[in-house]
Design a protein around this motif. Sequence first.
Motif, PDB file in Angstrom:
ATOM      1  N   ALA A   1      29.938 103.494  25.749  1.00  0.00           N
ATOM      2  CA  ALA A   1      30.664 103.630  27.014  1.00  0.00           C
ATOM      3  C   ALA A   1      29.855 104.382  28.071  1.00  0.00           C
ATOM      4  O   ALA A   1      30.250 104.430  29.235  1.00  0.00           O
ATOM      5  CB  ALA A   1      31.996 104.350  26.778  1.00  0.00           C
ATOM      6  N   ASP A   2      28.715 104.930  27.676  1.00  0.00           N
ATOM      7  CA  ASP A   2      27.911 105.748  28.587  1.00  0.00           C
ATOM      8  C   ASP A   2      26.810 104.978  29.307  1.00  0.00           C
ATOM      9  O   ASP A   2      25.952 105.577  29.948  1.00  0.00           O
ATOM     10  CB  ASP A   2      27.291 106.914  27.809  1.00  0.00           C
ATOM     11  N   TYR A   3      26.808 103.655  29.218  1.00  0.00           N
ATOM     12  CA  TYR A   3      25.765 102.835  29.831  1.00  0.00           C
ATOM     13  C   TYR A   3      26.362 101.812  30.785  1.00  0.00           C
ATOM     14  O   TYR A   3      27.368 101.189  30.481  1.00  0.00           O
ATOM     15  CB  TYR A   3      24.995 102.047  28.760  1.00  0.00           C
ATOM     16  N   SER A   4      25.674 101.629  31.912  1.00  0.00           N
ATOM     17  CA  SER A   4      25.941 100.498  32.794  1.00  0.00           C
ATOM     18  C   SER A   4      24.580  99.933  33.168  1.00  0.00           C
ATOM     19  O   SER A   4      23.720 100.641  33.684  1.00  0.00           O
ATOM     20  CB  SER A   4      26.690 100.929  34.052  1.00  0.00           C
ATOM     21  N   TRP A   5      24.384  98.642  32.893  1.00  0.00           N
ATOM     22  CA  TRP A   5      23.108  98.003  33.182  1.00  0.00           C
ATOM     23  C   TRP A   5      23.206  97.118  34.414  1.00  0.00           C
ATOM     24  O   TRP A   5      22.466  96.151  34.549  1.00  0.00           O
ATOM     25  CB  TRP A   5      22.623  97.227  31.958  1.00  0.00           C
ATOM     26  N   GLY A   6      24.113  97.460  35.303  1.00  0.00           N
ATOM     27  CA  GLY A   6      24.236  96.720  36.553  1.00  0.00           C
ATOM     28  C   GLY A   6      25.660  96.245  36.775  1.00  0.00           C
ATOM     29  O   GLY A   6      26.484  96.231  35.864  1.00  0.00           O
ATOM     30  N   ASN A   7      25.943  95.921  38.017  1.00  0.00           N
ATOM     31  CA  ASN A   7      27.231  95.379  38.443  1.00  0.00           C
ATOM     32  C   ASN A   7      28.395  96.348  38.257  1.00  0.00           C
ATOM     33  O   ASN A   7      29.545  95.939  38.267  1.00  0.00           O
ATOM     34  CB  ASN A   7      27.548  94.063  37.718  1.00  0.00           C
ATOM     35  N   GLY A   8      28.120  97.624  38.011  1.00  0.00           N
ATOM     36  CA  GLY A   8      29.190  98.596  37.846  1.00  0.00           C
ATOM     37  C   GLY A   8      30.029  98.377  36.608  1.00  0.00           C
ATOM     38  O   GLY A   8      31.202  98.724  36.582  1.00  0.00           O
ATOM     39  N   GLU A   9      29.429  97.784  35.572  1.00  0.00           N
ATOM     40  CA  GLU A   9      30.159  97.487  34.336  1.00  0.00           C
ATOM     41  C   GLU A   9      29.522  98.207  33.151  1.00  0.00           C
ATOM     42  O   GLU A   9      28.338  98.478  33.150  1.00  0.00           O
ATOM     43  CB  GLU A   9      30.130  95.976  34.066  1.00  0.00           C
ATOM     44  N   ALA A  10      30.315  98.461  32.129  1.00  0.00           N
ATOM     45  CA  ALA A  10      29.821  99.035  30.871  1.00  0.00           C
ATOM     46  C   ALA A  10      29.650  97.895  29.877  1.00  0.00           C
ATOM     47  O   ALA A  10      30.451  97.702  28.964  1.00  0.00           O
ATOM     48  CB  ALA A  10      30.778 100.099  30.357  1.00  0.00           C
ATOM     49  N   GLN A  11      28.591  97.118  30.038  1.00  0.00           N
ATOM     50  CA  GLN A  11      28.389  95.890  29.275  1.00  0.00           C
ATOM     51  C   GLN A  11      28.350  96.108  27.762  1.00  0.00           C
ATOM     52  O   GLN A  11      28.767  95.244  26.993  1.00  0.00           O
ATOM     53  CB  GLN A  11      27.079  95.207  29.695  1.00  0.00           C
ATOM     54  N   LEU A  12      27.852  97.250  27.310  1.00  0.00           N
ATOM     55  CA  LEU A  12      27.697  97.473  25.876  1.00  0.00           C
ATOM     56  C   LEU A  12      29.030  97.557  25.138  1.00  0.00           C
ATOM     57  O   LEU A  12      29.083  97.350  23.923  1.00  0.00           O
ATOM     58  CB  LEU A  12      26.888  98.743  25.612  1.00  0.00           C
ATOM     59  N   LEU A  13      30.109  97.825  25.864  1.00  0.00           N
ATOM     60  CA  LEU A  13      31.423  97.881  25.225  1.00  0.00           C
ATOM     61  C   LEU A  13      31.803  96.545  24.606  1.00  0.00           C
ATOM     62  O   LEU A  13      32.600  96.494  23.670  1.00  0.00           O
ATOM     63  CB  LEU A  13      32.491  98.316  26.231  1.00  0.00           C
ATOM     64  N   ASN A  14      31.229  95.469  25.111  1.00  0.00           N
ATOM     65  CA  ASN A  14      31.603  94.129  24.653  1.00  0.00           C
ATOM     66  C   ASN A  14      30.530  93.423  23.824  1.00  0.00           C
ATOM     67  O   ASN A  14      30.701  92.258  23.490  1.00  0.00           O
ATOM     68  CB  ASN A  14      31.941  93.255  25.868  1.00  0.00           C
ATOM     69  N   LEU A  15      29.452  94.113  23.482  1.00  0.00           N
ATOM     70  CA  LEU A  15      28.348  93.436  22.802  1.00  0.00           C
ATOM     71  C   LEU A  15      28.429  93.463  21.285  1.00  0.00           C
ATOM     72  O   LEU A  15      27.651  92.792  20.629  1.00  0.00           O
ATOM     73  CB  LEU A  15      27.021  94.062  23.219  1.00  0.00           C
ATOM     74  N   GLY A  16      29.277  94.238  20.705  1.00  0.00           N
ATOM     75  CA  GLY A  16      29.324  94.330  19.246  1.00  0.00           C
ATOM     76  C   GLY A  16      28.404  95.424  18.750  1.00  0.00           C
ATOM     77  O   GLY A  16      27.961  96.276  19.501  1.00  0.00           O
ATOM     78  N   PRO A  17      28.090  95.397  17.451  1.00  0.00           N
ATOM     79  CA  PRO A  17      27.303  96.477  16.855  1.00  0.00           C
ATOM     80  C   PRO A  17      25.931  96.627  17.517  1.00  0.00           C
ATOM     81  O   PRO A  17      25.277  95.655  17.861  1.00  0.00           O
ATOM     82  CB  PRO A  17      27.149  96.057  15.403  1.00  0.00           C
ATOM     83  N   VAL A  18      25.511  97.862  17.660  1.00  0.00           N
ATOM     84  CA  VAL A  18      24.203  98.183  18.226  1.00  0.00           C
ATOM     85  C   VAL A  18      23.199  98.195  17.073  1.00  0.00           C
ATOM     86  O   VAL A  18      23.453  98.812  16.037  1.00  0.00           O
ATOM     87  CB  VAL A  18      24.258  99.557  18.933  1.00  0.00           C
ATOM     88  N   PRO A  19      22.051  97.521  17.224  1.00  0.00           N
ATOM     89  CA  PRO A  19      21.069  97.489  16.150  1.00  0.00           C
ATOM     90  C   PRO A  19      20.701  98.885  15.650  1.00  0.00           C
ATOM     91  O   PRO A  19      20.445  99.792  16.428  1.00  0.00           O
ATOM     92  CB  PRO A  19      19.865  96.806  16.790  1.00  0.00           C
ATOM     93  N   GLY A  20      20.723  99.028  14.334  1.00  0.00           N
ATOM     94  CA  GLY A  20      20.332 100.286  13.702  1.00  0.00           C
ATOM     95  C   GLY A  20      21.433 101.294  13.512  1.00  0.00           C
ATOM     96  O   GLY A  20      21.249 102.287  12.827  1.00  0.00           O
ATOM     97  N   THR A  21      22.601 101.062  14.135  1.00  0.00           N
ATOM     98  CA  THR A  21      23.683 102.026  13.999  1.00  0.00           C
ATOM     99  C   THR A  21      24.529 101.694  12.775  1.00  0.00           C
ATOM    100  O   THR A  21      24.584 100.550  12.338  1.00  0.00           O
ATOM    101  CB  THR A  21      24.588 102.079  15.234  1.00  0.00           C
ATOM    102  N   GLU A  22      25.170 102.723  12.280  1.00  0.00           N
ATOM    103  CA  GLU A  22      26.063 102.556  11.125  1.00  0.00           C
ATOM    104  C   GLU A  22      27.469 102.250  11.617  1.00  0.00           C
ATOM    105  O   GLU A  22      27.859 102.688  12.698  1.00  0.00           O
ATOM    106  CB  GLU A  22      26.050 103.827  10.294  1.00  0.00           C
ATOM    107  N   PRO A  23      28.242 101.500  10.860  1.00  0.00           N
ATOM    108  CA  PRO A  23      29.617 101.209  11.280  1.00  0.00           C
ATOM    109  C   PRO A  23      30.413 102.489  11.450  1.00  0.00           C
ATOM    110  O   PRO A  23      30.196 103.468  10.731  1.00  0.00           O
ATOM    111  CB  PRO A  23      30.182 100.383  10.125  1.00  0.00           C
ATOM    112  N   ALA A  24      31.323 102.480  12.411  1.00  0.00           N
ATOM    113  CA  ALA A  24      32.180 103.650  12.639  1.00  0.00           C
ATOM    114  C   ALA A  24      33.060 103.882  11.428  1.00  0.00           C
ATOM    115  O   ALA A  24      33.555 102.941  10.814  1.00  0.00           O
ATOM    116  CB  ALA A  24      33.028 103.446  13.886  1.00  0.00           C
ATOM    117  N   ALA A  25      33.269 105.173  11.114  1.00  0.00           N
ATOM    118  CA  ALA A  25      34.096 105.513   9.948  1.00  0.00           C
ATOM    119  C   ALA A  25      35.564 105.392  10.267  1.00  0.00           C
ATOM    120  O   ALA A  25      36.005 105.466  11.356  1.00  0.00           O
ATOM    121  CB  ALA A  25      33.772 106.932   9.505  1.00  0.00           C
TER     122      ALA A  25
END
Length: 136
Positions: free
Chosen positions: A112-136
């Motif tokens: 939720a801490d990223y916006s890569w343009g257009n005033g949107e938080a695109q990462l909220l909708n991308l699914g798992p981030v490479p290398g991260t562990e699933p949320a507990a």
Amino acid sequence: MPIVRIDLSDRRSPGQRRAISDAVHEAFVESVGIPRGDRFHLVTTHPAAEIIADPGYLDIAREDVVYIQVTFVRGRSAELKQKFFRAVADHLERVGVRRQDVAIVLTENTVADYSWGNGEAQLLNLGPVPGTEPAA
């Protein structure tokens, strides 16, 4: 989506600066699994006198430190981070940076801490981030 800041002395040539950025990115791709096209680096040079690092802290003989600050999404294990640290040192050594001169600091946040343009938080909708562990 990591933001990478690389601070180094102006003794390093423009070609070596680019090679350092390339090496850090390649270490991310190999060790963390980020997509090759996910690259956002800021490379800043400083007069050598403005790069200050204790030359013997933790019994490591430093000479011309390259500072690497990474901001990325929380969720990577300590083991994966150590793998990344080793990969960066390995890749930088190949482009002429002594392992002793590699200083890395990781800062974590959430998607939720990223916006890569257009005033949107695109990462909220991308699914798992490479290398991260699933949320507990």
